[in-house]
Write a protein that holds these residues in place. Structure first.
Motif, mmCIF file in Angstrom:
data_model
loop_
_atom_site.group_PDB
_atom_site.id
_atom_site.type_symbol
_atom_site.label_atom_id
_atom_site.label_comp_id
_atom_site.label_asym_id
_atom_site.label_seq_id
_atom_site.Cartn_x
_atom_site.Cartn_y
_atom_site.Cartn_z
ATOM 1 N N ASN A 1 9.414 0.732 -4.582
ATOM 2 C CA ASN A 1 8.662 1.986 -4.436
ATOM 3 C C ASN A 1 7.271 1.899 -5.058
ATOM 4 O O ASN A 1 6.330 2.505 -4.553
ATOM 5 N N SER B 1 12.025 2.850 -0.956
ATOM 6 C CA SER B 1 12.277 1.401 -0.917
ATOM 7 C C SER B 1 12.808 0.844 -2.227
ATOM 8 O O SER B 1 12.481 -0.275 -2.626
ATOM 9 N N HIS C 1 13.383 -2.211 5.306
ATOM 10 C CA HIS C 1 14.185 -1.778 4.173
ATOM 11 C C HIS C 1 15.303 -2.802 3.927
ATOM 12 O O HIS C 1 15.636 -3.127 2.794
ATOM 13 N N SER D 1 5.763 3.280 2.671
ATOM 14 C CA SER D 1 6.932 3.389 3.542
ATOM 15 C C SER D 1 6.624 4.199 4.801
ATOM 16 O O SER D 1 5.892 5.179 4.765
ATOM 17 N N SER E 1 9.283 9.503 2.061
ATOM 18 C CA SER E 1 8.552 8.424 2.706
ATOM 19 C C SER E 1 7.087 8.840 2.766
ATOM 20 O O SER E 1 6.788 10.030 2.795
ATOM 21 N N HIS F 1 11.407 1.829 7.923
ATOM 22 C CA HIS F 1 12.724 2.452 7.792
ATOM 23 C C HIS F 1 13.057 3.179 9.092
ATOM 24 O O HIS F 1 12.196 3.363 9.944
ATOM 25 N N VAL G 1 6.769 -1.050 4.367
ATOM 26 C CA VAL G 1 8.213 -1.114 4.587
ATOM 27 C C VAL G 1 8.589 -0.146 5.705
ATOM 28 O O VAL G 1 8.267 1.041 5.651
#
Length: 177
Positions: free
Chosen positions: A98, A94, A144, A103, A71, A42, A40
């Motif tokens: 998670n 996330s 995200h 992330s 993260s 971000h 993911v």
């Protein structure tokens, strides 16, 4: 849980500082993740800050208790990478994902969330390495935004073509001999 050993991987581990957060309930709970299904992406939403500054913010949450956030990795403006949480543990990044995602938080200079070449290149390398490590493809890379609808990472939400190009660049690295 499946994670390839770095010695058996084709893509070389990117240069990074491993500066793990202290185990605490606000940024690193120490909880083992499930099988990783997605990477993911971000963005910090804090223009001009460095990877180290964002890592320090996460670390200080153990003292401030203002929120829960972290993260696995932060990619800085100069392309530097800081690992904050081991990939076999969850990070608070996330939401309901998670437990089965890794992330990557990304730094940026401008309000529009656009990336320097150095940041972008490191993002591609780190993401491709993680994809290989967890036997994922570019189709397993999400924003995200794709999890929550939050405008994160802003540049890739506002510029769908740039998001597709990023995934294609990761795919190219995954396919290189």
């Amino acid at each position: 849980y499946v994670e390839q050993d770095d010695t058996s991987m084709r893509i070389e581990r990117p240069n990074m500082d491993v500066d793990l957060l202290t185990v605490n309930p606000y940024s690193r709970p120490g909880t083992q993740s499930e099988k990783i299904r997605n990477i993911v992406i971000h963005y910090t939403a804090n223009p001009g800050t460095s990877a180290a500054q964002n890592r320090s913010y996460f670390e200080n949450l153990k003292d401030t208790h203002e929120t829960s956030a972290s993260s696995h990795f932060v990619v800085g403006i100069q392309g530097e990478i800081v690992q904050c949480v081991p990939t076999w543990e969850i990070a608070y990044a996330s939401n309901h994902r998670n437990n089965d995602s890794v992330s990557i938080e990304t730094c940026h200079l401008k309000e529009d969330g656009s990336y320097t070449k150095e940041t972008y290149d490191s993002m591609v390398h780190l993401t491709a390495w993680l994809c290989e490590k967890f036997e994922l493809t570019e189709q397993d890379i999400i924003r995200h935004y794709d999890v929550t609808g939050k405008e994160c990472p802003k540049y890739f939400v506002d510029h769908e073509d740039a998001w597709e190009q990023f995934k294609n660049d990761v795919k190219k690295m995954l396919e290189e001999p």
